[in-house]
Design an enzyme around this catalytic site. Structure first.
Site: not given
Length: 379
Positions: A188, A190, A214, A240, A290
């Site tokens: 991830d 982010h 991700e 998400e 998510h």
């Protein structure tokens, strides 16, 4: 049968702050629970739920589509994370009521199960220490998970040097060694990286074979996402921080992702998630909700996993279950095959201890990240 009241119930867990929604009806003892957790925004959510109350009080709670449409379309300023999250919490609670009235689990009302087991993966968090990631991965694998996800990035700028790249690679290599060939991991980012740096990092870690990367770039930068989609070999997962099916249209039509990850507590509730999953199936994309927050969100996500054809695997909180068991009457735990059985019923199959939630509503959760020079970085 009529809705009589909406109540937002904030709490602070060992992980972050969460907000639950209770929907009451005029039938004695008949109410539903939802979750609209949007960490760092609990006060806004409490107000947003209160704003929705006037729109649905008096409505039949079984009319989930009508209630959804009125909550979504009631004002000129529609959408956005806070309003859509509040709507999501109410919608989940309405499905809980529908299931209780029917005496069936939510997934049965949505068409029934298409699978017998729901694969889970453990989110093992943020670090830049390969040894720490190795320890966390081993802990999750020993619990039964077959997939872990982690965040190996420091607080980066748009351009980074060799030391940063080598640090990220070392973390990925450590987790791959721990997983071996019988388990897997995902990364991830982010949304922390510029498109150029994301492309550079993806090429550097490609040999460790992550399942996906991700949020390689921020969700508000579609041109950056297009660039990384053109350059990456590793599959991309996004979603998400996107709300309702409308936000996923460009992602799907332009084939910018292999996996979409809408959040049932933020993206529009169960009503909207079923539509987003249908879109994923239409475009041949995997659906992996998510799910980083509390037990109501988790169980709602499992009902969606049970009934949606394109579902792949579900993010799962593997720690702090002692707190969750005090908060909710049912907290699923991973089993030896890395999966869990179908969720219970009727409705969602759990209830929230409102007194416990309110008693633990203290403290402030502020996720922060700073670069070496003191500037604020994307968290």
């Amino acid at each position: 049968m009529k809705i009589t009241k909406l109540t937002a119930v904030p709490t602070v867990s060992p992980i972050s702050d969460w907000v639950y929604v209770r929907v009451d009806t005029d039938q004695p003892g008949l109410f539903g629970w939802g979750e609209c957790s949007l960490p760092t925004k609990p006060n806004s959510l409490v107000g947003a739920v209160a704003d929705l109350e006037k729109l649905v009080v008096g409505a039949d709670p079984r009319d989930t589509e009508w209630c959804w449409q009125r909550m979504y379309r009631h004002a000129f300023w529609r959408g956005g994370p806070i309003q859509t999250a509040a709507l999501s919490g109410v919608d989940i609670a309405l499905w809980d009521i529908r299931g209780k009235v029917a005496g069936e689990p939510v997934y049965k009302l949505a068409g029934g199960a298409v699978r017998k087991r729901i694969q889970l993966y453990a989110n093992i968090g943020l670090s830049t220490d390969p040894a720490e990631f190795r320890r966390r991965a081993r802990h999750a694998l020993d619990m039964g998970y077959k997939v872990v996800k982690f965040y190996p990035l420091p607080a980066v700028g748009a351009v980074e040097g060799l030391a940063t790249l080598r640090g990220i690679v070392a973390c990925c290599e450590a987790v791959r060694e721990e997983c071996g060939e019988t388990a897997d991991f995902a990364l991830d980012f982010h949304g922390r990286l510029s498109a150029g740096l994301a492309v550079e990092v993806e090429a550097a870690v490609r040999h460790t074979k992550p399942l996906w990367i991700e949020e390689p770039v921020l969700p508000e930068t579609p041109k950056a996402l297009q660039r990384v989609a053109e350059k990456f070999v590793i599959p991309i997962a996004v979603g998400e921080r996107l709300f309702t099916r409308f936000a996923f249209r460009d992602i799907l039509e332009n084939e910018w992702a292999t996996i979409i990850q809408p959040d049932v507590a933020n993206a529009g509730g169960i009503t909207e998630m079923l539509k987003i999953a249908a879109l994923a199936e239409t475009y041949g994309v995997a659906f992996a909700p998510h799910n980083p927050n509390g037990p109501v969100q988790s169980i709602a996500s499992m009902h969606l996993a049970a009934t949606t054809q394109p579902f792949a695997m579900l993010e799962h909180r593997h720690e702090h279950h002692d707190f969750m068991r005090k908060l909710a009457s049912h907290v699923p735990a991973v089993e030896a095959d890395g999966a869990v059985g179908l969720p219970p019923g009727p409705g969602l199959g759990l209830t929230v201890d409102e007194d416990f939630a309110r008693a633990n509503n203290h403290g402030t959760w502020i996720p922060e990240s700073f670069r070496a020079d003191g500037t604020i970085a994307d968290w």
